[in-house]
Design an enzyme around this catalytic site. Structure first.
Site: not given
Ligand code: ASP
Length: 334
Positions: A13, A56, A88-89
């Protein structure tokens, strides 16, 4: 001493921007660093590596093993701190995987963003700056992999993503954070109780590890045929490590064929060893050969089990390592 920081960008993200169907990967490492002019004020040299560019959810164990190898090269060339920027996922899994195979002094600091750069209050720049402040601070040397978001420093072994969207999504339910950033100064308030590293396997590609979460009135259908397809299993049991009585025997049969690790699906706390005595209780399942995950949640237990099996560990070695990592002195079979 001037810090030498290597920043590995994997996507997420933090670097996503507009597209007709929603935000997608757009910004590379140089653009993300340029968005944080305060980095120039640190006593640090910073080198960007565009390593992957993906959400991720698409990262693999082998991506993480390759990242660790590249980070080792950076350390050999003089880096005193490593920063990993990713979605973050899956941070709660990738960071723990890194921690398990990172015996080196320079800290690996993982960060990302909950709000993409097109949103008001985007948290990527602040998180990147905080990660650099932590990675460049000698008091964090030797602590393995740390996760820094929302001005908090978490141990990779304890951190969870506990909210789908909040900038405060990352928490460590069993311990709280190790430290905080206060007016841009990293403060270490607690040290991890002990880390165990495992050998870094060349690849995990041929080793499949299943995670099955038990649910109310579970008939065990997901366990059918699992031994033919997987090398190991993590069972996310109820409460302190419980299963329906009817599943005790099938789980015991599986544990005679491959390592089966018993974790709790609750999100915090340890599984127990010997309090409840009914069929399907933690005592019964451990007597049947299941290995207690201790404080490791099911996702982290699966990361450890997959790395161990990819490294050729047998069931006894798996039990010993879970006793050390899940502990203190808490894992293993009866
Ligand atoms: N969907 C994103 C990922 O994990 C979420 C994030 O980056 O917070 O790549």
């Amino acid at each position: 001493m001037t810090a030498s920081l290597a920043v590995f960008f994997l996507g997420g993200t933090i670097g996503m921007a507009g597209h007709r169907d929603g935000v997608v990967q757009r910004l590379g490492g140089d653009a993300l660093l340029a968005a944080v002019p305060q980095l120039a004020g640190l006593d640090a040299t910073i080198r960007a590596h565009d390593f992957r560019a993906m959400p991720s959810a698409c990262l693999t164990f082998d991506d993480i093993l390759a990242l660790v190898a590249a980070a080792e090269d950076a350390v050999a060339e003089g880096a005193t701190g490593i920063i990993v920027v990713q979605g973050t996922d899956t941070i709660e899994e990738t960071a723990f995987g890194i921690d398990l195979v990172w015996p080196h002094e320079p800290p690996m600091v993982v960060t990302g963003a909950m709000r993409n750069p097109t949103l008001p209050g985007a948290d990527g720049p602040a998180n990147l700056l905080a990660a650099a402040q932590v990675a460049g601070d000698p008091q964090f040397a030797g602590l393995g992999c740390l996760v820094v978001l929302n001005d908090q420093v978490h141990a990779a072994q304890r951190v969870r993503k506990t909210h789908s969207a909040s900038p405060a999504a990352f928490t460590s339910p069993d311990t709280g954070p190790l430290g905080h950033l206060v007016e841009g100064v990293p403060m270490l308030l607690a040290r991890p109780s002990g880390r165990t590293c495992v050998p870094r396997p060349a690849s995990t590609a041929d080793v499949r590890v299943a995670l099955v979460t038990l649910t109310l009135d579970d008939d065990g259908g997901l366990l059918t045929g699992i031994a033919a397809r997987y090398a190991g299993l993590v069972v996310a049991g109820f409460g302190v490590g419980h299963a329906p009585a009817a599943l005790a025997e099938p789980l015991g049969q599986l544990a005679r064929r491959m390592p089966v690790v018993l974790a709790s699906r609750t999100g915090a706390g340890s599984v127990f060893r010997h309090t409840y005595g009914f069929p399907g209780s933690e005592t019964d399942l451990r007597k049947r050969g299941l290995i207690a995950a201790g404080f490791l949640d099911p996702y982290k237990a699966r990361v450890l089990l997959r790395l161990l099996l990819a490294g050729g560990a047998d069931t006894a070695a798996v039990a010993d390592t879970f006793a050390a990592v899940g502990g203190p002195s808490f894992g293993g079979t009866e």
